[in-house]
Structures are given as C-alpha cells and as structure tokens.
Write a protein that holds these residues in place. Structure first.
Motif, PDB file in Angstrom:
ATOM      1  N   LYS A 134       0.836  -1.205   0.000  1.00 47.49           N
ATOM      2  CA  LYS A 134       0.000   0.000   0.000  1.00 47.49           C
ATOM      3  C   LYS A 134       0.866   1.248   0.000  1.00 47.49           C
ATOM      4  CE  LYS A 134      -3.866   2.179   2.460  1.00 47.49           C
ATOM      5  NZ  LYS A 134      -4.787   2.067   3.615  1.00 47.49           N
ATOM      6  N   SER A 135       1.922   1.261   0.826  1.00 50.71           N
ATOM      7  CA  SER A 135       2.854   2.392   0.834  1.00 50.71           C
ATOM      8  C   SER A 135       3.542   2.517  -0.523  1.00 50.71           C
ATOM      9  CB  SER A 135       3.899   2.209   1.934  1.00 50.71           C
ATOM     10  OG  SER A 135       3.299   2.209   3.208  1.00 50.71           O
ATOM     11  N   LEU A 136       3.877   1.397  -1.123  1.00 50.81           N
ATOM     12  CA  LEU A 136       4.504   1.412  -2.444  1.00 50.81           C
ATOM     13  C   LEU A 136       3.597   2.082  -3.466  1.00 50.81           C
ATOM     14  CD1 LEU A 136       6.889   0.369  -4.255  1.00 50.81           C
ATOM     15  CD2 LEU A 136       5.483  -1.663  -4.660  1.00 50.81           C
ATOM     16  N   ALA A 137       2.309   1.758  -3.437  1.00 49.27           N
ATOM     17  CA  ALA A 137       1.357   2.341  -4.385  1.00 49.27           C
ATOM     18  C   ALA A 137       1.240   3.850  -4.186  1.00 49.27           C
ATOM     19  CB  ALA A 137      -0.007   1.668  -4.223  1.00 49.27           C
ATOM     20  N   ILE A 138       1.211   4.301  -2.923  1.00 49.90           N
ATOM     21  CA  ILE A 138       1.154   5.741  -2.636  1.00 49.90           C
ATOM     22  C   ILE A 138       2.390   6.434  -3.197  1.00 49.90           C
ATOM     23  CG2 ILE A 138       1.223   7.468  -0.790  1.00 49.90           C
ATOM     24  CD1 ILE A 138      -0.398   5.484   0.930  1.00 49.90           C
ATOM     25  N   LEU A 139       3.538   5.836  -2.957  1.00 51.85           N
ATOM     26  CA  LEU A 139       4.791   6.434  -3.432  1.00 51.85           C
ATOM     27  C   LEU A 139       4.846   6.484  -4.951  1.00 51.85           C
ATOM     28  CD1 LEU A 139       7.244   4.795  -0.905  1.00 51.85           C
ATOM     29  CD2 LEU A 139       6.929   7.240  -1.236  1.00 51.85           C
ATOM     30  N   GLN A 140       4.463   5.416  -5.594  1.00 51.26           N
ATOM     31  CA  GLN A 140       4.518   5.383  -7.055  1.00 51.26           C
ATOM     32  C   GLN A 140       3.582   6.403  -7.680  1.00 51.26           C
ATOM     33  OE1 GLN A 140       3.737   1.192  -7.631  1.00 51.26           O
ATOM     34  NE2 GLN A 140       5.910   0.719  -7.862  1.00 51.26           N
ATOM     35  N   GLU A 141       2.451   6.652  -7.020  1.00 55.43           N
ATOM     36  CA  GLU A 141       1.487   7.615  -7.557  1.00 55.43           C
ATOM     37  C   GLU A 141       1.894   9.054  -7.286  1.00 55.43           C
ATOM     38  OE1 GLU A 141      -3.270   8.837  -7.224  1.00 55.43           O
ATOM     39  OE2 GLU A 141      -2.510   7.058  -6.180  1.00 55.43           O
ATOM     40  N   HIS A 142       2.399   9.336  -6.091  1.00 53.72           N
ATOM     41  CA  HIS A 142       2.621  10.726  -5.690  1.00 53.72           C
ATOM     42  C   HIS A 142       4.091  11.127  -5.569  1.00 53.72           C
ATOM     43  CE1 HIS A 142      -1.666  11.231  -4.845  1.00 53.72           C
ATOM     44  NE2 HIS A 142      -1.624  10.069  -4.228  1.00 53.72           N
ATOM     45  N   PHE A 143       4.995  10.164  -5.428  1.00 51.33           N
ATOM     46  CA  PHE A 143       6.414  10.467  -5.236  1.00 51.33           C
ATOM     47  C   PHE A 143       7.258   9.816  -6.332  1.00 51.33           C
ATOM     48  CE2 PHE A 143       4.237  10.773  -1.229  1.00 51.33           C
ATOM     49  CZ  PHE A 143       4.856  11.780  -0.506  1.00 51.33           C
ATOM     50  N   GLY A 144       6.687   9.681  -7.503  1.00 51.15           N
ATOM     51  CA  GLY A 144       7.294   8.873  -8.560  1.00 51.15           C
ATOM     52  C   GLY A 144       8.564   9.428  -9.164  1.00 51.15           C
ATOM     53  N   LYS A 145       8.930  10.675  -8.849  1.00 50.57           N
ATOM     54  CA  LYS A 145      10.172  11.225  -9.396  1.00 50.57           C
ATOM     55  C   LYS A 145      11.397  10.763  -8.610  1.00 50.57           C
ATOM     56  CE  LYS A 145       8.114  15.224 -11.657  1.00 50.57           C
ATOM     57  NZ  LYS A 145       8.152  16.702 -11.841  1.00 50.57           N
ATOM     58  N   ASN A 146      11.171  10.135  -7.479  1.00 48.57           N
ATOM     59  CA  ASN A 146      12.269   9.568  -6.692  1.00 48.57           C
ATOM     60  C   ASN A 146      12.376   8.075  -6.973  1.00 48.57           C
ATOM     61  OD1 ASN A 146      10.768  11.700  -4.432  1.00 48.57           O
ATOM     62  ND2 ASN A 146      12.839  12.095  -5.136  1.00 48.57           N
ATOM     63  N   ASN A 147      13.486   7.479  -6.545  1.00 49.11           N
ATOM     64  CA  ASN A 147      13.665   6.028  -6.711  1.00 49.11           C
ATOM     65  C   ASN A 147      12.897   5.310  -5.608  1.00 49.11           C
ATOM     66  OD1 ASN A 147      14.676   3.536  -7.602  1.00 49.11           O
ATOM     67  ND2 ASN A 147      16.426   3.661  -6.216  1.00 49.11           N
ATOM     68  N   ILE A 148      11.947   4.452  -5.974  1.00 50.92           N
ATOM     69  CA  ILE A 148      11.073   3.791  -5.016  1.00 50.92           C
ATOM     70  C   ILE A 148      11.393   2.299  -4.970  1.00 50.92           C
ATOM     71  CG2 ILE A 148       8.694   3.420  -4.301  1.00 50.92           C
ATOM     72  CD1 ILE A 148       9.516   6.385  -4.549  1.00 50.92           C
ATOM     73  N   LEU A 149      11.513   1.755  -3.754  1.00 49.93           N
ATOM     74  CA  LEU A 149      11.803   0.339  -3.575  1.00 49.93           C
ATOM     75  C   LEU A 149      10.814  -0.265  -2.581  1.00 49.93           C
ATOM     76  CD1 LEU A 149      14.761   2.094  -3.208  1.00 49.93           C
ATOM     77  CD2 LEU A 149      15.589  -0.167  -3.790  1.00 49.93           C
ATOM     78  N   LEU A 150      10.572  -1.559  -2.693  1.00 57.07           N
ATOM     79  CA  LEU A 150       9.757  -2.300  -1.733  1.00 57.07           C
ATOM     80  C   LEU A 150      10.697  -3.159  -0.889  1.00 57.07           C
ATOM     81  CD1 LEU A 150       6.948  -3.151  -0.666  1.00 57.07           C
ATOM     82  CD2 LEU A 150       6.968  -4.979  -2.387  1.00 57.07           C
TER      83      LEU A 150
END
Length: 314
Positions: free
Chosen positions: A145-161
């Motif tokens: 769920k946190s990953l989905a929030i990050l990908q939608e709203h913080f997608g300009k940063n590098n996101i990892l699970l």
C-alpha cells in the motif's frame, strides 16, 4: 513457508535492495531515543545490516542530538531511520526528515523502510513536491500500500519495496535475551493514537492465563528514556556523549526488555506490528490484528500471507 525460511528470504531482500545504494561511508540519522521497543528493534536490525557492508557508519544521531557540523558539505550518503512515522501522524520525525531532504541536495539520501500515511492530502502533495526536487533520493516502502502511494505521488524519486529492518537481527542476539516460555497468553493492546476501535479483549481465550499488556517500557512509572534525557539536558554533557549512552546502554536495555517480554508467552495476540515481527523472529505463533489506519494488515498481506504461524484476524 516456515519461520526460518521466511526470515532468511526477508533478510536477503533487505540486502539486495539497499546495499547497492551504499557505495561509500555513510551516516545514520533519526535514531529512536524513545520508549517504543518496536523502533529499537528496527534500530538494532539496521546496525546488524551495516555489519554486512564494506563501508562504515561514521556518525549516528537522533533528532535531539543531531549536529549539522557532522555532515560533509560537498556530499555523501545519509540514511534515515525506518519505521511507521512517514506522513502526518507523527509530525516531529517527518519535519526532521523533510528538513534533511531540503538542506542536503548534494547528498544521496536513503529513507529506510517506512509505512506511509497522510490524513492531510495537501500536505502529502507539498512533501512530494519538495522530495521531487532532490536528485538522489531513494525511498523504501515497507508494504504494498505504501509502495502504491509512493509510485502515484512520489514517482520522481527512486522507489523500492523493502521489508522491515528488524528482520536483520540475528538468532544469536535473540537467544542472548530470551527467557523460558510459560503457558501464558499475551494480548498486546497498544494505548496510543494507532489503537483500532475494535475490542481486542473479547478475543481472550477461555480457561487460559491471559495478560493484557503493552510494551513494558511504555507501562513503567519511570520510563527508560528518562535517564537518557537527564543526560541530554545536563549542560555539561555533549551530544556525542548522549549518542554514546543511547547506543551502548539505552538501546540494549530496551532490546533485553522487549525480547524477554515476548519470549515468555506461549500464545500472542497483538495490535503492534513489531510484537508480531518479534514473534516471527522467535518462531512463535501469533494472532495479528490491525491498527487504526491499516498498517498491520498491509504489512501482513505484503510479507506474511504465505507464512505458517501468523493468523491475521480481520
């Protein structure tokens, strides 16, 4: 999947995801100098993870003891403590985190595994705009769920699970502090703002010795952190001395207290995520319940849904 196999797979994922980002010596900030043993387990797991790296941690501090002079002006790597305080539920840590991101655009910043939750969507957008401006920011989500929030709203940063850092605590350390198991049943009822409205007491099994508790460090009349803050507030004490005391005494006291506490129970019902994580590390059966905003259920669905020995109660 059995306990040992699950623990090993989660440790491997932590190392595979984070270690490639740490290419030189680094600093570790926002250490939890408070009485929540769950954050102490994350702290210890993070330090154990560092032992596997070819690079050194050259400085570590809490929000209260942080010294800007310890950060190199021309760059470096900053790691920010993981947990469940990203967003607006626990604002002190979020303000510190955002301040570091604003002040150090030349540094690689790694936010260790966090659960993300905002009640204020406008604040989330503001934070996302600030973070999008940082050219080398890496954010670890602790659940899907946190990953989905990050990908939608913080997608300009590098996101990892990435799973929780507490899984890096080795068996030898757990064995050092565990005590003999009894026939008692624990109902762990948190007493802070994350408590769900559901009544956990009604789950108490009949005919068993049941104790309804929270972390023992949160029930004490004289909290373990009092000594730490007495040192901090002494005008003759340096911040580095506070950090030394926290690392060598305060952290170990809470670890001992938490591991001994959970290890004594035969059966566990918990509303705290890290009681469930510690139960897994100790190979104990656990009934897991949600907190106020779904942190526990999303963590369970991300990492524990194939694990024998954890039963999620909806």
């Amino acid at each position: 999947m059995h306990f040992a196999e699950k623990i090993q797979s989660l440790r491997e994922r932590v190392f595979e995801q984070i270690s490639p980002l740490i290419t030189e010596d680094f600093i570790y900030l926002d250490l939890p100098y408070h009485n929540n043993i769950g954050d102490t387990l994350i702290w210890e797991g993070t330090l154990q993870f560092f032992k596997q790296l070819p690079h050194r941690c050259t400085y570590k501090s809490s929000v209260a003891t942080f010294k800007e002079s310890r950060i190199q002006v021309d760059g470096g790597i900053i790691l920010l403590h993981g947990g469940g305080n990203f967003g607006d539920l626990w604002p002190d840590h979020q303000r510190f985190r955002m301040d570091i991101i604003r002040k150090y655009p030349k540094h690689r910043i790694i936010i260790l595994p966090q659960t993300f939750f905002y009640e204020d969507q406008d604040l989330m957008k503001q934070d996302a705009e600030v973070m999008a401006k940082h050219p080398d920011l890496h954010i670890c989500a602790r659940d899907n769920k946190s990953l989905a929030i990050l990908q939608e709203h913080f997608g300009k940063n590098n996101i990892l699970l990435v799973p929780d850092m507490a899984f890096c605590i080795p068996k030898q350390l757990l064995d050092k502090y565990r005590i003999a198991e009894t026939d008692k049943t624990l109902i762990l009822k948190r007493k802070d703002k994350e408590l769900s409205e559901a009544s956990i007491e009604r789950l108490a099994p009949k005919g068993k010795h049941v104790e309804i508790r929270d972390w023992p460090s949160l029930e004490m009349s004289k909290a373990p952190s009092k000594r730490l803050y007495d040192i901090l507030n002494n005008k003759y004490t340096s911040r580095s001395m506070v950090d030394w005391y926290a690392h060598h005494f305060f952290k170990n006291k809470l670890l001992n207290m938490g591991i001994a506490f959970v290890s004594q129970y035969k059966e566990i019902y918990t509303t705290r995520l890290h009681v469930a994580i510690l139960a897994v590390l100790l190979h104990k059966h656990c009934f897991f319940l949600d907190n106020s905003y779904g942190k526990n259920s999303t963590f369970h669905d991300t990492w524990f849904n194939d694990l024998e020995g954890i039963s999620f109660l909806k």
